[in-house]
Enzyme design. Structure first.
Site: not given
Length: 326
Positions: A65, A69, A75, A194
């Site tokens: 993630h 981004v 961040s 996953h």
């Protein structure tokens, strides 16, 4: 109408910019400033992992993630007093706290060495911790490129439309991943993470209860598995209930995820699409047949992922506290 030559030149310059930043990453970046960084991080991560297995999927997902981004700049770790940071977006709010805690504890371990204090970025610690949790869960270990700097900007708005969703098609997945220089094979290999992931019922509720007017259950979903999911996710289920994404070996980083896809046991539409779409099926079959082939592809893909949007040199900073800018 835009000039095709200008578009081509802009794309070329963008790729050149990305490659020049990632070229400054190297495996021995801290050999003089913090030579024990890898052992310090590994020790802290292992301690956290022994406390809870959630450490592994949580840290791995946090890294993904973060990189997708604003680039791999930690961040996503930044907190906002008014709830406007990346982590406050709906697509990030489900990131398990154990991932954040792993990085914070590893940072404290690194900074406890006087030679290393405030010398190692949170972004690099997250990258190292990700490698360590994969290995601890039974997956491949690999060399990590280092030299990332921490970003100073984290906004909730920046997350919008930047992360893959559970209902994505193969085309949507490929478009998003290719925007970061990742191939279809990279995308499939990274989806293999996953194998130790978990999700909440709301993320796949439609697939098992109201897929379409013609089919209440998604026809690409294994019927027996669908009924098992219904038992675990009744219509009035507690939204906090977590479901393993790999129902066979949920705490082992292996190729069982791909073997499950062959049986129609992908939890998300975006998982099962990798097998139902004939363009990606051969790669799924390859990984299902060989754990070693999956491991090699995963190492290649996560190394490329770790170069996405990195800040190096004088860009960004080395955060003293991973949750706030200096």
């Amino acid at each position: 109408m835009a000039n095709p030559s200008l578009i081509l030149l802009s794309s070329f310059l963008f790729c050149l910019l990305l490659s020049s930043a990632s070229a400054q990453l190297r495996q021995d970046f801290y050999k003089d400033t913090c030579p024990n960084v890898e052992s310090l991080v590994r020790s802290a991560v292992q301690k956290k992992f022994l406390q809870t297995f959630v450490t592994a999927p949580a840290t791995l997902r946090l890294f993904f993630h973060d990189c997708f981004v604003r680039g791999c700049d930690a961040s996503v770790m930044l907190a906002s007093p008014n709830g406007r940071a990346e982590k406050d977006h709906g697509d990030d709010i489900s990131l398990a706290g154990d991932g954040f805690d792993t990085v914070i504890k590893a940072k404290a371990a690194v900074d406890s060495d006087p030679k290393c204090t405030n010398k190692v970025s949170c972004a690099d610690i997250l990258a190292l911790a990700t490698r360590d949790v994969v290995a601890l869960a039974g997956g491949p270990s690999y060399k990590v490129e280092l030299g990332r700097r921490d970003g100073r900007i984290s906004t909730k708005a920046s997350v919008q439309h930047k992360l893959p969703h559970p209902d994505f098609s193969l085309d949507q997945l490929n478009t998003m991943f290719s925007s970061h220089g990742l191939t279809q094979k990279d995308m499939i290999a990274l989806s293999g993470a996953h194998t130790i992931g978990f999700s909440h019922c709301s993320r796949f509720f439609k697939r098992i209860y109201r897929f379409s007017n013609q089919n209440r259950i998604d026809p690409t979903l294994n019927a027996t598995y669908a009924l098992q999911l219904r038992q675990m996710c009744p219509t009035r289920v507690d939204p906090r209930v977590a479901i393993n994404m790999d129902p066979t070996t949920p705490q082992t980083f292996d190729n069982a995820y791909f073997q499950n896809l062959q049986k129609g046991m992908g939890l998300f539409t975006s998982d099962q699409a990798l097998f139902t779409d004939t363009r990606s099926r051969p790669t799924v079959n390859q990984f299902a047949a060989s754990n070693a082939a999956f491991g090699r592809a995963f190492v290649s893909a996560i190394t490329k992922l770790g170069r996405v949007g990195v800040k190096t040199g004088n860009q960004g900073e080395i955060r003293h506290d991973c949750t706030s800018v200096n």
